[in-house]
Design an enzyme around this catalytic site. Sequence first.
Site, PDB file in Angstrom:
ATOM      1  N   ARG A   1     102.665  30.687  62.400  1.00 55.41           N
ATOM      2  CA  ARG A   1     101.380  30.488  63.102  1.00 55.41           C
ATOM      3  C   ARG A   1     100.276  30.123  62.103  1.00 55.41           C
ATOM      4  NH1 ARG A   1      99.288  35.179  66.924  1.00 55.41           N
ATOM      5  NH2 ARG A   1      98.939  36.192  64.921  1.00 55.41           N
TER       6      ARG A   1
ATOM      7  N   LYS B   1      93.991  30.306  65.121  1.00 56.54           N
ATOM      8  CA  LYS B   1      93.509  31.646  64.741  1.00 56.54           C
ATOM      9  C   LYS B   1      92.413  31.489  63.689  1.00 56.54           C
ATOM     10  CE  LYS B   1      95.423  36.302  64.178  1.00 56.54           C
ATOM     11  NZ  LYS B   1      94.602  36.910  65.217  1.00 56.54           N
TER      12      LYS B   1
ATOM     13  N   HIS C   1      78.650  19.142  57.055  1.00 56.28           N
ATOM     14  CA  HIS C   1      79.586  19.379  58.151  1.00 56.28           C
ATOM     15  C   HIS C   1      80.942  18.729  57.909  1.00 56.28           C
ATOM     16  CE1 HIS C   1      75.955  20.847  59.945  1.00 56.28           C
ATOM     17  NE2 HIS C   1      76.621  21.284  61.001  1.00 56.28           N
TER      18      HIS C   1
ATOM     19  N   TYR D   1      92.964  32.801  59.778  1.00 57.29           N
ATOM     20  CA  TYR D   1      93.448  34.088  59.283  1.00 57.29           C
ATOM     21  C   TYR D   1      94.706  34.509  60.022  1.00 57.29           C
ATOM     22  CZ  TYR D   1      91.758  36.654  63.418  1.00 57.29           C
ATOM     23  OH  TYR D   1      91.582  37.139  64.692  1.00 57.29           O
TER      24      TYR D   1
ATOM     25  N   ARG E   1      76.906  22.477  51.105  1.00 54.96           N
ATOM     26  CA  ARG E   1      76.992  22.550  52.561  1.00 54.96           C
ATOM     27  C   ARG E   1      76.838  21.170  53.212  1.00 54.96           C
ATOM     28  NH1 ARG E   1      74.029  22.866  57.153  1.00 54.96           N
ATOM     29  NH2 ARG E   1      74.870  24.193  58.803  1.00 54.96           N
TER      30      ARG E   1
ATOM     31  N   LEU F   1      95.326  32.517  72.354  1.00 56.12           N
ATOM     32  CA  LEU F   1      96.073  32.570  71.097  1.00 56.12           C
ATOM     33  C   LEU F   1      97.551  32.784  71.427  1.00 56.12           C
ATOM     34  CD1 LEU F   1      95.535  32.738  67.934  1.00 56.12           C
ATOM     35  CD2 LEU F   1      96.194  35.121  68.229  1.00 56.12           C
TER      36      LEU F   1
HETATM   37  N1  PDD Z   1      94.165  39.753  66.952  1.00 59.58           N
HETATM   38  N2  PDD Z   1      94.504  37.101  71.241  1.00 59.58           N
HETATM   39  C1  PDD Z   1      93.523  37.123  70.314  1.00 59.58           C
HETATM   40  C2  PDD Z   1      92.234  36.432  70.620  1.00 59.58           C
HETATM   41  C3  PDD Z   1      93.738  37.802  69.100  1.00 59.58           C
HETATM   42  O1  PDD Z   1      92.774  37.815  68.157  1.00 59.58           O
HETATM   43  C4  PDD Z   1      94.979  38.456  68.861  1.00 59.58           C
HETATM   44  C5  PDD Z   1      95.257  39.167  67.568  1.00 59.58           C
HETATM   45  C6  PDD Z   1      95.957  38.417  69.871  1.00 59.58           C
HETATM   46  C7  PDD Z   1      97.311  39.053  69.698  1.00 59.58           C
HETATM   47  O2  PDD Z   1      98.117  38.308  68.805  1.00 59.58           O
HETATM   48  P1  PDD Z   1      99.268  38.992  67.935  1.00 59.58           P
HETATM   49  O3  PDD Z   1     100.214  39.638  68.882  1.00 59.58           O
HETATM   50  O4  PDD Z   1      99.887  37.849  67.219  1.00 59.58           O
HETATM   51  O5  PDD Z   1      98.588  39.990  67.030  1.00 59.58           O
HETATM   52  C8  PDD Z   1      95.693  37.709  71.031  1.00 59.58           C
HETATM   53  C9  PDD Z   1      94.281  40.292  65.620  1.00 59.58           C
HETATM   54  C10 PDD Z   1      95.188  41.460  65.540  1.00 59.58           C
HETATM   55  C11 PDD Z   1      92.886  40.543  65.045  1.00 59.58           C
HETATM   56  O6  PDD Z   1      92.039  39.656  65.227  1.00 59.58           O
HETATM   57  O7  PDD Z   1      92.646  41.566  64.416  1.00 59.58           O
END
Ligand code: PDD
Length: 279
Positions: free
Chosen positions: A50, A145, A101, A31, A99, A201
Amino acid sequence: MTVYFNGSYQPKDAVRVSPDDRGFLLGDGVYEVARTYGGRLFAIDRHLERLRYSLGELRITGVAVDTLGQVFEELLRINGLMAGDALVYFQVTRGAARRAHGFPEPPVAPTTYGYAAPLALKFDHTKGVAAITVPDRRWARCDIKTISLVANCLANQEAQEAGAFEAILVRDGVALEGSHTNLFAVLGGEVWTAPLSNYILPGITRAILIGICRAAGMPVHERPIQVEEIRRADEVFLAGTTTEALGVVRLDGRPVGTGVPGPVTLRLRQLFLKETARR
Ligand code: PDD
């Protein structure tokens, strides 16, 4: 609310996701979260880059990432979010298949879902927030992500139950990032943040803040931060798309620095806001 689902715009209530969807059954998807300032998408190229990376690492194909900027614009337009501040969410799962894996064979089309909503923030930058430290129980590919966020959810829930906004995740004595934010500290007047690795991340706000520090001649280091170092830091702040630069004023129940958002945090947030107005 009108959302985007598998190539078309539809009322949110009309969306039907298959119970066989691998996002639902296996958390097999990725996401992005982006936002607007005054109706304009911010750093959208970085978010799409990303997303390409996350999709590539999970080997999910069949998504026209280049066209998503227009999809986000359309979601904002249809939902009357062209003024003010809004959030855009977009996710891709590997699709619906019986389903198993291993990946579906033959391959299926990925499931895509996106929405835009007015931004509702639960904090005040001038007051800062509380955080707690918790063990990092996530997997070893935090650079992707992925929608598989159960460890982040458990950590964040622990923070909320302790009256805090964020859980700072600690692995082998190193404070890496928050459950949904990146972590910065001001130590000896200089800005520190965890180096990029498979354990954090690669946050877009983090990258922009590092650039802002460099441009402003503020010393900034991408170096591991020990958990003891954040306890005695002058300032600690969180960085994220919705949080921008947000001061941590209490850590595990004790004040950080002087107990209010520090001058470096506040200055960086102001410089960050200037950046959002320029793009
Ligand atoms: N979260 N680290 C993690 C684990 C995150 O989930 C996020 C973002 C960040 C910050 O990344 P960025 O600056 O690119 O938003 C760091 C989003 C906002 C969420 O899960 O809602």
